[in-house]
Enzyme design. Structure first.
Site, PDB file in Angstrom:
ATOM      1  CG  PHE A 135      20.540 -26.122  37.194  1.00 16.29           C
ATOM      2  CD1 PHE A 135      20.248 -25.073  36.337  1.00 16.29           C
ATOM      3  CD2 PHE A 135      19.488 -26.800  37.793  1.00 16.29           C
ATOM      4  CE1 PHE A 135      18.931 -24.699  36.092  1.00 16.29           C
ATOM      5  CE2 PHE A 135      18.173 -26.441  37.557  1.00 16.29           C
ATOM      6  CZ  PHE A 135      17.888 -25.380  36.699  1.00 16.29           C
ATOM      7  CG  ASP A 136      19.618 -29.337  42.527  1.00 19.63           C
ATOM      8  OD1 ASP A 136      19.309 -28.475  43.370  1.00 19.63           O
ATOM      9  OD2 ASP A 136      19.157 -30.498  42.547  1.00 19.63           O
ATOM     10  CG  ASN A 139      34.804 -28.063  41.933  1.00 17.61           C
ATOM     11  OD1 ASN A 139      35.743 -27.921  41.149  1.00 17.61           O
ATOM     12  ND2 ASN A 139      33.846 -27.176  42.057  1.00 17.61           N
ATOM     13  CG  ASN A 183      34.689 -26.074  37.119  1.00 20.70           C
ATOM     14  OD1 ASN A 183      33.869 -25.197  36.845  1.00 20.70           O
ATOM     15  ND2 ASN A 183      34.740 -26.671  38.289  1.00 20.70           N
ATOM     16  CB  THR A 184      33.847 -22.119  34.200  1.00 19.89           C
ATOM     17  OG1 THR A 184      34.389 -21.930  35.509  1.00 19.89           O
ATOM     18  CG2 THR A 184      32.389 -22.512  34.320  1.00 19.89           C
ATOM     19  CG  ASN A 197      29.628 -19.184  37.519  1.00 20.58           C
ATOM     20  OD1 ASN A 197      29.867 -19.254  38.722  1.00 20.58           O
ATOM     21  ND2 ASN A 197      30.106 -20.074  36.649  1.00 20.58           N
ATOM     22  N   GLY A 242      30.616 -26.765  26.936  1.00 22.66           N
ATOM     23  CA  GLY A 242      30.208 -26.343  25.598  1.00 22.66           C
ATOM     24  C   GLY A 242      29.335 -27.330  24.853  1.00 22.66           C
ATOM     25  CG  ASN A 265      33.969 -18.024  40.341  1.00 22.72           C
ATOM     26  OD1 ASN A 265      34.594 -17.150  39.758  1.00 22.72           O
ATOM     27  ND2 ASN A 265      33.102 -18.818  39.727  1.00 22.72           N
ATOM     28  CB  THR A 266      36.787 -20.977  46.019  1.00 18.82           C
ATOM     29  OG1 THR A 266      35.371 -21.104  46.048  1.00 18.82           O
ATOM     30  CG2 THR A 266      37.321 -21.118  47.435  1.00 18.82           C
ATOM     31  CE  LYS A 311      33.108 -29.485  36.709  1.00 20.09           C
ATOM     32  NZ  LYS A 311      31.693 -29.133  36.870  1.00 20.09           N
ATOM     33  N   GLY A 322      30.759 -18.354  43.463  1.00 18.84           N
ATOM     34  CA  GLY A 322      31.551 -18.559  44.684  1.00 18.84           C
ATOM     35  C   GLY A 322      30.937 -19.566  45.642  1.00 18.84           C
ATOM     36  CG  PHE A 323      32.006 -23.239  45.807  1.00 18.25           C
ATOM     37  CD1 PHE A 323      31.763 -23.495  44.463  1.00 18.25           C
ATOM     38  CD2 PHE A 323      33.210 -23.689  46.355  1.00 18.25           C
ATOM     39  CE1 PHE A 323      32.691 -24.182  43.690  1.00 18.25           C
ATOM     40  CE2 PHE A 323      34.140 -24.376  45.597  1.00 18.25           C
ATOM     41  CZ  PHE A 323      33.884 -24.616  44.266  1.00 18.25           C
ATOM     42  CB  SER A 351      35.123 -23.512  41.152  1.00 12.13           C
ATOM     43  OG  SER A 351      34.169 -24.482  40.828  1.00 12.13           O
TER      44      SER A 351
HETATM   45  C1  LIG Z   1      26.212 -20.622  36.819  1.00  6.19           C
HETATM   46  C2  LIG Z   1      27.182 -21.756  36.901  1.00  6.19           C
HETATM   47  C3  LIG Z   1      27.544 -22.266  38.141  1.00  6.19           C
HETATM   48  C4  LIG Z   1      28.424 -23.338  38.221  1.00  6.19           C
HETATM   49  N1  LIG Z   1      28.745 -23.839  39.445  1.00  6.19           N
HETATM   50  C5  LIG Z   1      29.556 -24.922  39.524  1.00  6.19           C
HETATM   51  C6  LIG Z   1      29.839 -25.511  40.773  1.00  6.19           C
HETATM   52  O1  LIG Z   1      29.341 -25.085  41.820  1.00  6.19           O
HETATM   53  N2  LIG Z   1      30.676 -26.582  40.797  1.00  6.19           N
HETATM   54  C7  LIG Z   1      31.236 -27.111  39.657  1.00  6.19           C
HETATM   55  O2  LIG Z   1      31.969 -28.101  39.735  1.00  6.19           O
HETATM   56  N3  LIG Z   1      30.964 -26.577  38.457  1.00  6.19           N
HETATM   57  C8  LIG Z   1      30.152 -25.498  38.376  1.00  6.19           C
HETATM   58  N4  LIG Z   1      29.865 -24.970  37.140  1.00  6.19           N
HETATM   59  C9  LIG Z   1      30.546 -25.519  35.958  1.00  6.19           C
HETATM   60  C10 LIG Z   1      29.700 -26.530  35.213  1.00  6.19           C
HETATM   61  O3  LIG Z   1      29.438 -27.653  36.008  1.00  6.19           O
HETATM   62  C11 LIG Z   1      30.430 -26.979  33.926  1.00  6.19           C
HETATM   63  O4  LIG Z   1      31.619 -27.649  34.281  1.00  6.19           O
HETATM   64  C12 LIG Z   1      30.792 -25.803  33.030  1.00  6.19           C
HETATM   65  O5  LIG Z   1      29.781 -24.830  33.048  1.00  6.19           O
HETATM   66  C13 LIG Z   1      30.999 -26.256  31.584  1.00  6.19           C
HETATM   67  O6  LIG Z   1      29.820 -26.823  31.039  1.00  6.19           O
HETATM   68  P1  LIG Z   1      28.788 -25.989  30.114  1.00  6.19           P
HETATM   69  O7  LIG Z   1      29.610 -25.307  29.064  1.00  6.19           O
HETATM   70  O8  LIG Z   1      27.846 -27.003  29.586  1.00  6.19           O
HETATM   71  O9  LIG Z   1      28.120 -25.015  31.014  1.00  6.19           O
HETATM   72  C14 LIG Z   1      28.982 -23.886  37.039  1.00  6.19           C
HETATM   73  C15 LIG Z   1      28.603 -23.374  35.794  1.00  6.19           C
HETATM   74  C16 LIG Z   1      27.718 -22.329  35.713  1.00  6.19           C
HETATM   75  C17 LIG Z   1      27.330 -21.793  34.355  1.00  6.19           C
END
Ligand SMILES: Cc1cc2nc3c(=O)[nH]c(=O)nc-3n(C[C@H](O)[C@H](O)[C@H](O)COP(=O)(O)O)c2cc1C
Length: 356
Positions: free
Chosen positions: A70-71, A179, A249-250, A117, A296, A184-185, A220, A120-121, A182
């Site tokens: 998010f941030d 991390n 992660n996702t 999403n 979730g 996306n990399t 992570k 891609g960092f 992810s």
């Molecule tokens: C738009 C978006 C961008 C994300 N970017 C990152 C990221 O840069 N690094 C990371 O470790 N996880 C990233 N995440 C994953 C979240 O930190 C989290 O692990 C994942 O979304 C599962 O939690 P949630 O179901 O509450 O969203 C991202 C998730 C979303 C939705």
């Protein structure tokens, strides 16, 4: 109620990424108005002593924090802390600034209460983040810094790239996260294989250990790891003396959702697997590592379930988009009431209570 109206009538009509930038802009504004920021913090940040948690030597005012992503550039740490998140994990930050993937790269799955999403960092790089994190803060905040690999850096040089970020950011972090999960990399998740993960974590740990306060280090992981690989990472984390694991992660799975967009899926469809991975980790490591559960989480019931299953900290991101800015405050308030109802004065009494 109010936010639901704003979401359906305004935000959902914007492209999701534009809506995100709009929100972050508003939050930055909050961050630069000291009086408002302090007032919001006083009103919304967790204050019940029963909610306090200590993990790897860091004091958190509550268990529920904002997950990474998010941030990305550490621009709204104060605002998110003021809104009631007990900690803010910034990033993922890479050693070099990079634009991320082409837009569109963020998709709402409103019916599924999910997000896909493939950002891609996208981030301004470690030096810019270090400058943002180095600025004095007007409200208390616990900040985790999540680091990843710069896209153009080949896998063979990944360790060097992570170490460069760690050198800049570990001294400014309450905890540091490697991390490797992810989607996306390209190739990033290969780093979860123990042969590649060991030298990476060893090198980053050396940096984290060398800061004046010794920065706690976590890794992570992805929900798509096979169960045996989850165990292998847990064993490695113990062997190397890491402080904890963030799961998850996702996911690249599309089970239960209709969208076929590529990228990482988060939100409600991830809930079951995220909980499953937490349970597996707890069974493997007990309380020898701090487990941070993410994936979730939508409401107090979810947070409660994760705590009982052995998480010391819980994080969320996707549901924020559907629940709005009071989400973290509501979760902590609900948790506070539930603790009182159960006569619990210290969260440690319930963490891991249903774990096997
Ligand atoms: C738009 C978006 C961008 C994300 N970017 C990152 C990221 O840069 N690094 C990371 O470790 N996880 C990233 N995440 C994953 C979240 O930190 C989290 O692990 C994942 O979304 C599962 O939690 P949630 O179901 O509450 O969203 C991202 C998730 C979303 C939705």
């Amino acid at each position: 109620m109010m936010y639901r109206f704003v979401f359906t009538q305004v935000l959902s009509r914007f492209d999701p990424e534009d809506a995100h930038h709009l929100t972050v802009g508003a939050l930055r504004l909050l961050s630069v108005t000291p009086v408002v920021k302090r007032l919001v913090h006083r009103r919304l940040a967790p204050r019940d002593p029963a909610l306090r948690v200590q993990a790897f030597g860091v004091h958190f005012p509550g268990p529920f924090g904002l997950a990474a992503g998010f941030d990305k550039d550490a621009g709204c740490v104060e605002a998110m802390s003021a809104l009631g998140f007990s900690h803010v994990e910034v990033g993922t930050i890479t050693a070099h600034a990079q634009p991320g993937n082409a837009r569109p790269r963020l998709f709402r799955l409103i019916k599924d209460r999910a997000i896909i999403n493939r950002m891609g960092f996208n981030n301004a790089g470690a030096s810019a983040a270090a400058r943002a994190l180095g600025r004095p803060r007007g409200v208390p905040a616990v900040v985790g810094v999540n680091i990843g690999k710069t896209k153009v850096v080949p896998e063979a040089e990944a360790v060097h790239d992570y170490v460069a970020s760690a050198r800049e950011l570990a001294p400014l972090a309450d905890y540091l996260v490697v991390n490797v999960s992810s989607p996306n990399t390209p190739g990033l998740r290969n780093l979860q294989a123990v042969e590649l993960l060991r030298p990476l974590l060893q090198a980053v740990k050396e940096v984290a250990d060398s800061t004046p306060r010794r920065t706690p280090l976590l890794v992570k992981i992805a929900p798509d790891l096979a169960d045996g690989d989850v165990d292998a990472v847990a064993d490695l984390a113990l062997e190397l003396g890491l402080d904890g694991i963030i799961a998850t992660n996702t996911t690249i799975s599309r089970e239960g959702v209709s969208s076929t967009e590529t990228g990482g899926l988060s939100g409600r469809p991830l809930k079951a697997r995220s909980l499953e991975v937490l349970r597996r980790l707890r069974a493997r490591v007990g309380d020898r590592l701090v487990l941070v559960s993410v994936g979730g989480v939508e409401n107090v019931d979810d947070v409660w379930e994760r705590l009982l299953a052995g998480a010391t900290l819980v994080q969320g991101y996707s549901a924020l988009i559907y629940e709005g800015p009071l989400w973290a405050h509501r979760i902590h308030r609900g948790l506070s009431r539930r603790l009182r109802r159960h006569g619990v004065r210290d969260l440690r009494e319930i963490i891991g209570r249903t774990a096997t």
